[in-house]
Design an enzyme around this catalytic site. Sequence first.
Site, PDB file in Angstrom:
ATOM      1  N   VAL A 255       8.931  49.304 -29.753  1.00 23.56           N
ATOM      2  CA  VAL A 255       9.441  50.671 -29.917  1.00 23.56           C
ATOM      3  C   VAL A 255       8.765  51.610 -28.918  1.00 23.56           C
ATOM      4  O   VAL A 255       9.394  52.502 -28.349  1.00 23.56           O
ATOM      5  CB  VAL A 255       9.220  51.157 -31.362  1.00 23.56           C
ATOM      6  CG1 VAL A 255       9.608  52.625 -31.502  1.00 23.56           C
ATOM      7  CG2 VAL A 255      10.032  50.304 -32.337  1.00 23.56           C
ATOM      8  N   TRP A 256       7.477  51.385 -28.668  1.00 23.70           N
ATOM      9  CA  TRP A 256       6.778  52.242 -27.709  1.00 23.70           C
ATOM     10  C   TRP A 256       7.078  51.859 -26.265  1.00 23.70           C
ATOM     11  O   TRP A 256       6.997  52.719 -25.386  1.00 23.70           O
ATOM     12  CB  TRP A 256       5.278  52.233 -27.997  1.00 23.70           C
ATOM     13  CG  TRP A 256       4.893  53.235 -29.051  1.00 23.70           C
ATOM     14  CD1 TRP A 256       5.742  53.900 -29.907  1.00 23.70           C
ATOM     15  CD2 TRP A 256       3.578  53.689 -29.363  1.00 23.70           C
ATOM     16  NE1 TRP A 256       5.034  54.729 -30.731  1.00 23.70           N
ATOM     17  CE2 TRP A 256       3.694  54.620 -30.425  1.00 23.70           C
ATOM     18  CE3 TRP A 256       2.320  53.392 -28.880  1.00 23.70           C
ATOM     19  CZ2 TRP A 256       2.591  55.256 -30.981  1.00 23.70           C
ATOM     20  CZ3 TRP A 256       1.212  54.020 -29.432  1.00 23.70           C
ATOM     21  CH2 TRP A 256       1.343  54.947 -30.467  1.00 23.70           C
TER      22      TRP A 256
ATOM     23  N   HIS B 175       5.875  39.335 -25.496  1.00 23.31           N
ATOM     24  CA  HIS B 175       6.690  39.803 -26.614  1.00 23.31           C
ATOM     25  C   HIS B 175       7.903  40.600 -26.135  1.00 23.31           C
ATOM     26  O   HIS B 175       7.925  41.158 -25.033  1.00 23.31           O
ATOM     27  CB  HIS B 175       5.855  40.659 -27.565  1.00 23.31           C
ATOM     28  CG  HIS B 175       5.337  41.917 -26.930  1.00 23.31           C
ATOM     29  ND1 HIS B 175       6.118  43.043 -26.759  1.00 23.31           N
ATOM     30  CD2 HIS B 175       4.122  42.231 -26.423  1.00 23.31           C
ATOM     31  CE1 HIS B 175       5.418  43.992 -26.181  1.00 23.31           C
ATOM     32  NE2 HIS B 175       4.198  43.525 -25.960  1.00 23.31           N
TER      33      HIS B 175
ATOM     34  N   GLU C 162      -3.177  42.714 -26.562  1.00 22.21           N
ATOM     35  CA  GLU C 162      -2.940  43.446 -25.324  1.00 22.21           C
ATOM     36  C   GLU C 162      -4.233  44.114 -24.847  1.00 22.21           C
ATOM     37  O   GLU C 162      -5.176  44.318 -25.618  1.00 22.21           O
ATOM     38  CB  GLU C 162      -1.842  44.503 -25.563  1.00 22.21           C
ATOM     39  CG  GLU C 162      -1.515  45.400 -24.387  1.00 22.21           C
ATOM     40  CD  GLU C 162      -1.062  44.670 -23.140  1.00 22.21           C
ATOM     41  OE1 GLU C 162      -1.895  43.946 -22.549  1.00 22.21           O
ATOM     42  OE2 GLU C 162       0.106  44.841 -22.741  1.00 22.21           O
TER      43      GLU C 162
ATOM     44  N   GLY D  18      -1.214  49.361 -26.040  1.00 17.65           N
ATOM     45  CA  GLY D  18      -2.526  48.759 -26.202  1.00 17.65           C
ATOM     46  C   GLY D  18      -2.657  48.037 -27.531  1.00 17.65           C
ATOM     47  O   GLY D  18      -1.823  47.215 -27.893  1.00 17.65           O
TER      48      GLY D  18
END
Length: 228
Positions: free
Chosen positions: A13-14, A9, A111, A22
């Site tokens: 944002v993280w 992907h 993930e 995760g």
Amino acid sequence: MALLILLRHGQSVWNEKNLFSGWVDIPLSQQGIEEAFSAGRAIQNLPIDCIFTSTLVRSLMTALLAMTNHHSKKIPYIVHEDPKAKEMSRIYSAEEENNMIPLYQSSALNERMYGELQGKNKKQTAEQFGEERVKLWRRSYKTAPPQGESLYDTKQRTLPYFEKNILPQLQNGKNVFVSAHGNSLRSLIMDLEKLSEEEVLSLELPTGKPVVYQWKNHKIEKHPEFFG
């Protein structure tokens, strides 16, 4: 011959904030959106018959945005596993159904679950627990962070799902696009390329960059045009 397109992907944002994601359901950043469009342009002329994503929104967003550039102009539609939802979303127009591409979602492709690290800053975590311990959690094959999964654990769900749901599509001549995550894809590539536990540790998959394999002569191999 059939194609297998694997795509991590776009930036989330993280990812942008350097946090462990995760299974936390975080969307794409603006850069991630642009990466998804770019990935779509890279694969726009490749045939695609079906799509697989995780249940996390960043995986789904990437697949949907990438497909807006596809030469077929076909529309991805989610095939629901729930029997009632599947029946309620039934398509009654054969013409329109032919203009669509089925998209299957599964948490098996999610993930790696990072447990107590989820939501924490990667740099600060290294300062708190020590760089070597965090490196072991992140990069070893069988060592998991507290309450989380190792890469080995992740493979125990990704590989059976691949063998049951994705491999048969390839064997039937269908071209498959998988939009998933760094570690779920690494666990699959480990099997596809027969990488050792040591070799897979150095495998890096950048966000938004597709890799292409082919099903040929009853086996999966790297596509020469994409791996050179």
